[in-house]
Design a protein around this motif. Structure first.
Motif, PDB file in Angstrom:
ATOM      1  N   SER A   1       0.703  -1.232  -0.122  1.00  0.00           N
ATOM      2  CA  SER A   1       0.120   0.083  -0.112  1.00  0.00           C
ATOM      3  C   SER A   1       0.940   1.254  -0.055  1.00  0.00           C
ATOM      4  O   SER A   1       1.896   1.149   0.214  1.00  0.00           O
ATOM      5  N   GLY A   2       0.346   2.351  -0.100  1.00  0.00           N
ATOM      6  CA  GLY A   2       1.071   3.620  -0.078  1.00  0.00           C
ATOM      7  C   GLY A   2       1.356   4.024   1.278  1.00  0.00           C
ATOM      8  O   GLY A   2       2.651   4.214   1.568  1.00  0.00           O
ATOM      9  N   ALA A   3       0.622   3.678   2.210  1.00  0.00           N
ATOM     10  CA  ALA A   3       0.979   3.788   3.680  1.00  0.00           C
ATOM     11  C   ALA A   3       2.324   3.135   3.896  1.00  0.00           C
ATOM     12  O   ALA A   3       3.307   3.668   4.430  1.00  0.00           O
TER      13      ALA A   3
ATOM     14  N   ASN B   1       5.450   4.545   2.437  1.00  0.00           N
ATOM     15  CA  ASN B   1       5.757   5.793   3.075  1.00  0.00           C
ATOM     16  C   ASN B   1       6.412   5.385   4.436  1.00  0.00           C
ATOM     17  O   ASN B   1       7.649   5.891   4.772  1.00  0.00           O
TER      18      ASN B   1
ATOM     19  N   PHE C   1      -1.070  14.063   2.748  1.00  0.00           N
ATOM     20  CA  PHE C   1      -1.528  12.742   2.829  1.00  0.00           C
ATOM     21  C   PHE C   1      -0.621  11.785   2.709  1.00  0.00           C
ATOM     22  O   PHE C   1      -0.193  11.562   1.546  1.00  0.00           O
ATOM     23  N   HIS C   2      -0.243  11.162   3.648  1.00  0.00           N
ATOM     24  CA  HIS C   2       0.602  10.032   3.513  1.00  0.00           C
ATOM     25  C   HIS C   2       0.357   8.735   3.917  1.00  0.00           C
ATOM     26  O   HIS C   2       1.101   7.845   3.731  1.00  0.00           O
ATOM     27  N   GLY C   3      -0.754   8.509   4.526  1.00  0.00           N
ATOM     28  CA  GLY C   3      -1.243   7.049   4.769  1.00  0.00           C
ATOM     29  C   GLY C   3      -2.150   7.176   6.246  1.00  0.00           C
ATOM     30  O   GLY C   3      -2.086   8.178   6.998  1.00  0.00           O
TER      31      GLY C   3
ATOM     32  N   GLU D   1       4.534  15.616  -1.533  1.00  0.00           N
ATOM     33  CA  GLU D   1       3.831  15.015  -2.572  1.00  0.00           C
ATOM     34  C   GLU D   1       4.350  16.294  -3.619  1.00  0.00           C
ATOM     35  O   GLU D   1       4.084  17.559  -3.458  1.00  0.00           O
TER      36      GLU D   1
ATOM     37  N   GLU E   1      -4.856  14.471  -1.896  1.00  0.00           N
ATOM     38  CA  GLU E   1      -5.845  14.247  -1.116  1.00  0.00           C
ATOM     39  C   GLU E   1      -6.529  16.132  -0.646  1.00  0.00           C
ATOM     40  O   GLU E   1      -7.638  16.147  -0.448  1.00  0.00           O
TER      41      GLU E   1
ATOM     42  N   ASP F   1       6.582  11.618  -2.353  1.00  0.00           N
ATOM     43  CA  ASP F   1       5.555  10.654  -2.224  1.00  0.00           C
ATOM     44  C   ASP F   1       4.727  10.819  -3.488  1.00  0.00           C
ATOM     45  O   ASP F   1       3.971  11.759  -3.640  1.00  0.00           O
TER      46      ASP F   1
ATOM     47  N   VAL G   1       2.879   8.361  -4.627  1.00  0.00           N
ATOM     48  CA  VAL G   1       1.687   7.368  -4.603  1.00  0.00           C
ATOM     49  C   VAL G   1       0.407   7.629  -5.549  1.00  0.00           C
ATOM     50  O   VAL G   1      -0.097   7.032  -6.234  1.00  0.00           O
ATOM     51  N   GLN G   2       0.119   9.099  -5.600  1.00  0.00           N
ATOM     52  CA  GLN G   2      -1.133   9.581  -6.374  1.00  0.00           C
ATOM     53  C   GLN G   2      -0.411  10.123  -7.642  1.00  0.00           C
ATOM     54  O   GLN G   2      -1.161   9.948  -8.911  1.00  0.00           O
TER      55      GLN G   2
ATOM     56  N   LYS H   1      -0.962   2.994  -5.352  1.00  0.00           N
ATOM     57  CA  LYS H   1      -2.469   3.288  -6.149  1.00  0.00           C
ATOM     58  C   LYS H   1      -2.193   2.563  -7.331  1.00  0.00           C
ATOM     59  O   LYS H   1      -2.743   1.419  -7.397  1.00  0.00           O
TER      60      LYS H   1
HETATM   61  C1  LIG Z   1      -3.397   7.341  -1.252  1.00  0.00           C
HETATM   62  C2  LIG Z   1      -2.252   7.972  -0.822  1.00  0.00           C
HETATM   63  C3  LIG Z   1      -1.583   7.158   0.342  1.00  0.00           C
HETATM   64  C4  LIG Z   1      -1.933   6.327   0.964  1.00  0.00           C
HETATM   65  O1  LIG Z   1      -1.953   4.919   0.298  1.00  0.00           O
HETATM   66  P1  LIG Z   1      -2.833   3.721   0.813  1.00  0.00           P
HETATM   67  O2  LIG Z   1      -2.519   2.479  -0.331  1.00  0.00           O
HETATM   68  O3  LIG Z   1      -4.230   3.925   1.030  1.00  0.00           O
HETATM   69  O4  LIG Z   1      -2.093   3.358   2.107  1.00  0.00           O
HETATM   70  C5  LIG Z   1      -0.224   7.989   0.694  1.00  0.00           C
HETATM   71  N1  LIG Z   1       0.072   8.861  -0.054  1.00  0.00           N
HETATM   72  C6  LIG Z   1      -0.597   9.731  -1.075  1.00  0.00           C
HETATM   73  C7  LIG Z   1       0.086  10.850  -1.741  1.00  0.00           C
HETATM   74  C8  LIG Z   1      -1.818   9.123  -1.407  1.00  0.00           C
HETATM   75  O5  LIG Z   1      -2.546   9.748  -2.408  1.00  0.00           O
END
Ligand SMILES: *Cc1c(COP(=O)(O)O)cnc(C)c1O
Length: 390
Positions: free
Chosen positions: A97-99, A102, A131-133, A183, A188, A216, A218-219, A245
């Motif tokens: 996962s993203g969390a 991170n 947002f990091h998790g 990010e 988010e 980060d 992730v998104q 993601k």
């Molecule tokens: C969604 C998101 C996360 C968390 O990812 P999960 O898979 O829900 O744990 C972390 N950082 C960013 C920038 C995100 O958009």
């Protein structure tokens, strides 16, 4: 399903469930058609059930799903090779996962400082509204009071500064600082795009102060903004980057990617994951990368993104209540002068999925495979939804 009493109510859900999907389109249990302009929150970048990804998953599921990281996993190694070829990184760690990605980045930053003799450096500077998790360390890294509330004591060692404010970062640095983590565009928080020189300035500060720069993605990664990774719009190279993601098209996968230097912190026994980088998810991620890069999906994102922004600007011209529209690639937002929740609900009823961020922002993340016709249709529904609500 909306009456279910045994799922913990951590989400307030719309009373709709989907039955199947193809490309940008989802069908609910009654056969009603929807345009998915949220992509499972930036996950289904290739649209729903891309045939090449489905075939790779099906074939691999019948051969081998999981073996653990105690043994070699050729698909994981191939994925690490392929991913590191797309960016600055030399090595990859896989999680779910993203969390978790991170969490790995935070652990790597701390240990990297310890290992290099900077034993007092453990603090990580993050941005307000980041947002990091949702794990304890990553919710602490997240610069949002509402995410923290009720979970203290939080993990020590995080400091928050306003996003897109270089002077604030400079003032927050102490003898304890280990890293800066941001990010490249805040997702988010409602698609907050920093000034052009922001990442470059952060890199310069990190170099001057001997800090690690963690991005980060992730998104923002996996082609969302029109480059494979959002920071590649600049010439900035981070020390550590996280992805998740869209990485495996909806199978759970995260990755922490790092330079050789930063990754030295992770030796046997320092970090791990039972599931991370399994044969099944690694195969799904390889198929995803192969479609994204070899089938040239990435090259269309900018043209589609520009078209989407042009259409959103037309919405702004129609409605006084639209405060601003913005985008980078296919990561877009319509910010209202009033609450956006009702617009998102009406849009859903009329067959378009988008999300409400920070109360007044409509976030739009269509699949990268979206067609121009689908953009026309979705934006027109959104336009009408705003008219309906106000
Ligand atoms: C969604 C998101 C996360 C968390 O990812 P999960 O898979 O829900 O744990 C972390 N950082 C960013 C920038 C995100 O958009």
């Amino acid at each position: 399903m909306s009456n279910n009493k045994s799922v913990m109510p951590t989400y307030s859900r719309f009373p709709i469930s989907f039955d199947h999907g193809e490309g940008t389109i989802l069908w609910d249990e009654n056969g009603k058609r929807y345009l998915d302009f949220l992509s499972g929150i930036g996950v289904n970048n290739l649209g729903h059930c891309h045939p090449k990804v489905v075939e790779a998953i099906n074939t691999q599921a019948g051969r081998l799903i999981h073996t653990s990281n105690l043994y070699g996993i050729p698909a994981q190694e191939k994925l690490a090779d392929r991913l590191t070829q797309t960016c600055f990184a030399d090595l990859a760690f896989f999680c779910n996962s993203g969390a978790e990605a991170n969490e790995a980045a935070i652990k790597m930053a701390r240990k990297s400082m310890r290992d290099s003799g900077n034993t007092s450096r453990f603090e990580i500077i993050t941005a307000i509204n980041s947002f990091h998790g949702r794990t304890l360390a990553t919710l602490t890294a997240t610069g949002q009071e509402k995410v923290h509330r009720g979970f203290d004591p939080l993990v020590p060692g995080f400091r928050y500064v306003p996003y897109n404010d270089i002077e604030a970062v400079k003032s927050a640095i102490t003898n304890y600082t280990a890293a800066i983590m941001v990010e490249p565009i805040q997702g988010e928080a409602g698609i907050q795009i920093p000034d052009a020189g922001y990442l470059t300035a952060l890199r310069k500060i990190a170099d001057e102060e001997g800090l690690l720069l963690i991005l980060d993605e992730v998104q923002t990664g996996m082609g969302r903004t029109g480059k494979m990774w959002c920071h590649q719009w600049t010439d900035v190279v981070p020390d550590i980057m996280t992805s998740a993601k869209a990485l495996a098209s909806g199978l759970p996968m995260g990755a922490c990617l790092a330079t050789k230097e930063a990754a030295k912190a992770f030796s046997p026994g320092t970090h791990g994951s039972t599931f991370g980088g399994s044969p099944l998810v690694s195969t799904a991620a390889l198929a995803t990368l192969s479609v994204l890069l070899d089938d040239d999906i990435l090259s269309e994102v900018n043209a589609k993104g520009e078209y989407l922004l042009k259409k959103l600007e037309e919405i702004k011209d129609h409605h006084k209540l639209v405060k601003s529209v913005r985008s980078r690639g296919l990561m877009a937002a319509v910010e209202l002068n009033s609450p956006a929740e009702a617009v998102v609900s009406v849009a859903l009823t009329r067959g378009v999925l988008v999300s409400c961020q920070m109360g007044t922002i409509i976030r739009i993340l269509p699949p990268l495979t979206v067609s121009f016709e689908e953009i026309d249709e979705a934006v027109s529904i959104l336009d009408n939804a705003i008219s309906d609500v106000f």
